[in-house]
Design a protein around this motif. Structure first.
Motif, PDB file in Angstrom:
ATOM      1  N   SER A 110      65.835 -87.117 -19.426  1.00  0.00           N
ATOM      2  CA  SER A 110      67.056 -87.075 -20.322  1.00  0.00           C
ATOM      3  C   SER A 110      67.182 -85.349 -20.624  1.00  0.00           C
ATOM      4  CB  SER A 110      66.967 -87.665 -21.799  1.00  0.00           C
ATOM      5  OG  SER A 110      67.052 -89.065 -21.591  1.00  0.00           O
ATOM      6  N   ILE A 111      66.137 -84.772 -20.933  1.00  0.00           N
ATOM      7  CA  ILE A 111      66.258 -83.302 -21.247  1.00  0.00           C
ATOM      8  C   ILE A 111      66.644 -82.817 -19.852  1.00  0.00           C
ATOM      9  CG2 ILE A 111      64.996 -81.142 -21.499  1.00  0.00           C
ATOM     10  CD1 ILE A 111      63.142 -82.931 -23.275  1.00  0.00           C
ATOM     11  N   GLU A 112      66.360 -82.943 -18.605  1.00  0.00           N
ATOM     12  CA  GLU A 112      66.564 -82.401 -17.378  1.00  0.00           C
ATOM     13  C   GLU A 112      68.087 -82.536 -17.150  1.00  0.00           C
ATOM     14  OE1 GLU A 112      63.931 -83.772 -14.561  1.00  0.00           O
ATOM     15  OE2 GLU A 112      62.366 -82.487 -15.274  1.00  0.00           O
ATOM     16  N   ALA A 113      68.767 -83.778 -17.874  1.00  0.00           N
ATOM     17  CA  ALA A 113      69.983 -83.916 -17.188  1.00  0.00           C
ATOM     18  C   ALA A 113      70.966 -82.863 -17.955  1.00  0.00           C
ATOM     19  CB  ALA A 113      70.578 -85.347 -17.811  1.00  0.00           C
ATOM     20  N   PHE A 114      70.644 -82.164 -19.082  1.00  0.00           N
ATOM     21  CA  PHE A 114      71.392 -81.325 -19.481  1.00  0.00           C
ATOM     22  C   PHE A 114      70.756 -79.869 -19.246  1.00  0.00           C
ATOM     23  CE2 PHE A 114      71.490 -85.041 -22.465  1.00  0.00           C
ATOM     24  CZ  PHE A 114      73.014 -85.055 -22.641  1.00  0.00           C
ATOM     25  N   GLU A 115      69.288 -79.708 -18.978  1.00  0.00           N
ATOM     26  CA  GLU A 115      68.797 -78.481 -18.571  1.00  0.00           C
ATOM     27  C   GLU A 115      69.369 -78.029 -17.138  1.00  0.00           C
ATOM     28  OE1 GLU A 115      66.152 -75.085 -18.395  1.00  0.00           O
ATOM     29  OE2 GLU A 115      66.305 -76.642 -20.195  1.00  0.00           O
ATOM     30  N   TYR A 116      69.663 -78.927 -16.158  1.00  0.00           N
ATOM     31  CA  TYR A 116      70.333 -78.497 -15.006  1.00  0.00           C
ATOM     32  C   TYR A 116      71.765 -78.449 -14.908  1.00  0.00           C
ATOM     33  CZ  TYR A 116      65.283 -79.550 -13.716  1.00  0.00           C
ATOM     34  OH  TYR A 116      63.950 -79.650 -13.743  1.00  0.00           O
ATOM     35  N   ASP A 117      72.371 -78.784 -16.079  1.00  0.00           N
ATOM     36  CA  ASP A 117      73.738 -78.692 -16.009  1.00  0.00           C
ATOM     37  C   ASP A 117      74.323 -77.095 -16.528  1.00  0.00           C
ATOM     38  OD1 ASP A 117      76.571 -78.512 -16.672  1.00  0.00           O
ATOM     39  OD2 ASP A 117      76.571 -80.773 -17.113  1.00  0.00           O
ATOM     40  N   PRO A 118      74.778 -76.523 -15.529  1.00  0.00           N
ATOM     41  CA  PRO A 118      74.761 -75.014 -16.027  1.00  0.00           C
ATOM     42  C   PRO A 118      75.901 -74.667 -17.263  1.00  0.00           C
ATOM     43  CG  PRO A 118      75.976 -75.664 -14.008  1.00  0.00           C
ATOM     44  CD  PRO A 118      75.201 -76.674 -14.081  1.00  0.00           C
ATOM     45  N   ARG A 119      76.569 -75.899 -17.520  1.00  0.00           N
ATOM     46  CA  ARG A 119      77.664 -75.673 -18.546  1.00  0.00           C
ATOM     47  C   ARG A 119      77.240 -76.095 -20.098  1.00  0.00           C
ATOM     48  NH1 ARG A 119      82.900 -79.213 -17.276  1.00  0.00           N
ATOM     49  NH2 ARG A 119      83.742 -77.893 -18.815  1.00  0.00           N
ATOM     50  N   ILE A 120      75.946 -76.693 -20.187  1.00  0.00           N
ATOM     51  CA  ILE A 120      74.960 -76.569 -21.190  1.00  0.00           C
ATOM     52  C   ILE A 120      74.370 -75.283 -21.522  1.00  0.00           C
ATOM     53  CG2 ILE A 120      73.126 -77.929 -22.443  1.00  0.00           C
ATOM     54  CD1 ILE A 120      75.629 -79.631 -21.984  1.00  0.00           C
ATOM     55  N   THR A 121      74.527 -74.699 -22.683  1.00  0.00           N
ATOM     56  CA  THR A 121      73.944 -73.488 -23.196  1.00  0.00           C
ATOM     57  C   THR A 121      72.451 -73.715 -23.903  1.00  0.00           C
ATOM     58  OG1 THR A 121      75.101 -73.641 -25.036  1.00  0.00           O
ATOM     59  CG2 THR A 121      76.226 -72.285 -23.157  1.00  0.00           C
ATOM     60  N   ASP A 122      72.398 -74.820 -24.550  1.00  0.00           N
ATOM     61  CA  ASP A 122      71.124 -74.835 -25.405  1.00  0.00           C
ATOM     62  C   ASP A 122      71.082 -76.573 -25.709  1.00  0.00           C
ATOM     63  OD1 ASP A 122      71.294 -72.017 -26.756  1.00  0.00           O
ATOM     64  OD2 ASP A 122      73.331 -72.733 -26.692  1.00  0.00           O
ATOM     65  N   ILE A 123      69.646 -76.725 -26.157  1.00  0.00           N
ATOM     66  CA  ILE A 123      69.301 -78.111 -26.091  1.00  0.00           C
ATOM     67  C   ILE A 123      68.500 -77.933 -27.415  1.00  0.00           C
ATOM     68  CG2 ILE A 123      67.828 -80.079 -25.229  1.00  0.00           C
ATOM     69  CD1 ILE A 123      68.457 -78.957 -22.434  1.00  0.00           C
ATOM     70  N   VAL A 124      68.401 -79.141 -28.129  1.00  0.00           N
ATOM     71  CA  VAL A 124      67.636 -79.444 -29.360  1.00  0.00           C
ATOM     72  C   VAL A 124      67.260 -80.734 -29.394  1.00  0.00           C
ATOM     73  CG1 VAL A 124      67.538 -79.557 -31.866  1.00  0.00           C
ATOM     74  CG2 VAL A 124      68.994 -77.758 -31.069  1.00  0.00           C
TER      75      VAL A 124
END
Length: 318
Positions: A99-113
């Motif tokens: 799940s983290i990687e789905a957002f980590e590898y999307d260049p449009r996501i700037t930050d994850i909490v």
């Protein structure tokens, strides 16, 4: 309130009166930092700034942060209380990492909490460090229920001065195979709406029931074409979801099961856009679900590899 410039939180906020201040925040260099330096009395969260280039126009519009909140605080009593489902491996990788990687590898996501419970916190921190997930800015503890975990994340973001127009995507960590198209669809929908949710059109007829003694009876049969099955992420402009939760907190009967319902119930004039979901974006609730979700791992691995490569290439270089 902290000073906030385009995409960057510069200072630590005052301690939250709700005692939800994260005690562990990461900067993008955290994976390479000395462990002794990572523990600071005044942790700072930095949201990524848009890249600058001499070739870019000087008057380029400022980009707002696009923050993914990954909820991994559930105790999974219907799965196995002794074996947290967010840490169970699928294709040799823990569910929370997918799940983290789905957002980590999307260049449009700037930050994850990432929001966790005390039982899994140490292991999730280890996995984030080991995986080198540079967009993970903080790992914080949630609460007894899902809404408590969302509130913890919103409070933290408010404490650190996130802009009111920031885009916030809230995702269940136990939906490990969310597709890039659904994530980007949420981001795009927030350009037109203040709220959006990933959902799948229902292929089954839905029955609305009443209680008749100990038996349920059919009260109504709604048109199936209007029925959808909610998934995540569920996305909002920060000011919208924050205000909805503030209103909900005054209601003693407040017990929603997802964030979209908070907006629908407490901000009824706010339209929530539907973004296309996928069968692969199923939620792991029981052991049977785990067996079903494994069949999506191979295709997800291929797609994530493509996403990761594309994320390393600037659009003007592609």
């Amino acid at each position: 309130m902290v000073a906030f410039t385009v995409g960057r939180m510069r200072e630590e906020s005052p301690e939250s009166q709700h005692n939800r201040q994260p005690d562990r925040a990461r900067q993008s260099q955290a994976c390479d930092a000395d462990p002794q330096e990572a523990v600071q009395s005044q942790p700072a969260i930095e949201l990524a700034e848009p890249a600058e280039s001499a070739d870019e126009p000087a008057a380029a519009p400022a980009q707002v942060p696009v923050v993914a909140v990954v909820l991994a605080a559930g105790f999974g009593t219907r799965f196995d209380a002794r074996n947290p489902k967010q840490l169970v491996a699928v294709a040799n990788k823990p569910v929370v990492c997918w799940s983290i990687e789905a957002f980590e590898y999307d260049p449009r996501i700037t930050d994850i909490v990432v929001v966790v419970n005390p039982q899994v916190r140490d292991e999730v921190e280890r996995l984030v460090d080991e995986g080198g997930y540079a967009k993970v800015r903080a790992i914080i503890e949630g609460g007894a229920e899902r809404v408590d975990s969302t509130e913890s994340a919103l409070q933290m973001l408010a404490d650190f001065g996130i802009p009111q127009d920031a885009k916030v995507l809230i995702h269940d960590s136990v939906r490990p195979f969310v597709e890039r198209s659904s994530i980007d669809g949420c981001i795009d929908a927030l350009d037109e709406f203040d709220a959006a949710t990933v959902a799948m059109a229902s292929t089954d007829t839905i029955l609305i029931t009443d209680d008749l003694g100990e038996r349920k009876v059919v009260h109504a049969v709604p048109d199936r074409s209007d029925m959808f099955r909610a998934q995540t992420p569920q996305a909002f402009r920060f000011k919208t979801i924050r205000h909805a939760y503030e209103l909900a907190a005054r209601d003693p009967d407040f017990h929603p099961t997802d964030d979209t319902r908070v907006v629908v119930d407490y901000l009824p004039d706010t339209r929530v856009a539907i973004v296309a979901g996928s069968e692969s974006n199923m939620k792991i609730t029981t052991q049977d679900d785990l067996e079903m979700v494994k069949r999506f791992a191979f295709e997800a691995t291929r797609k994530r590899a493509v996403d990761r490569v594309q994320g390393m290439v600037r659009p003007d270089e592609a």
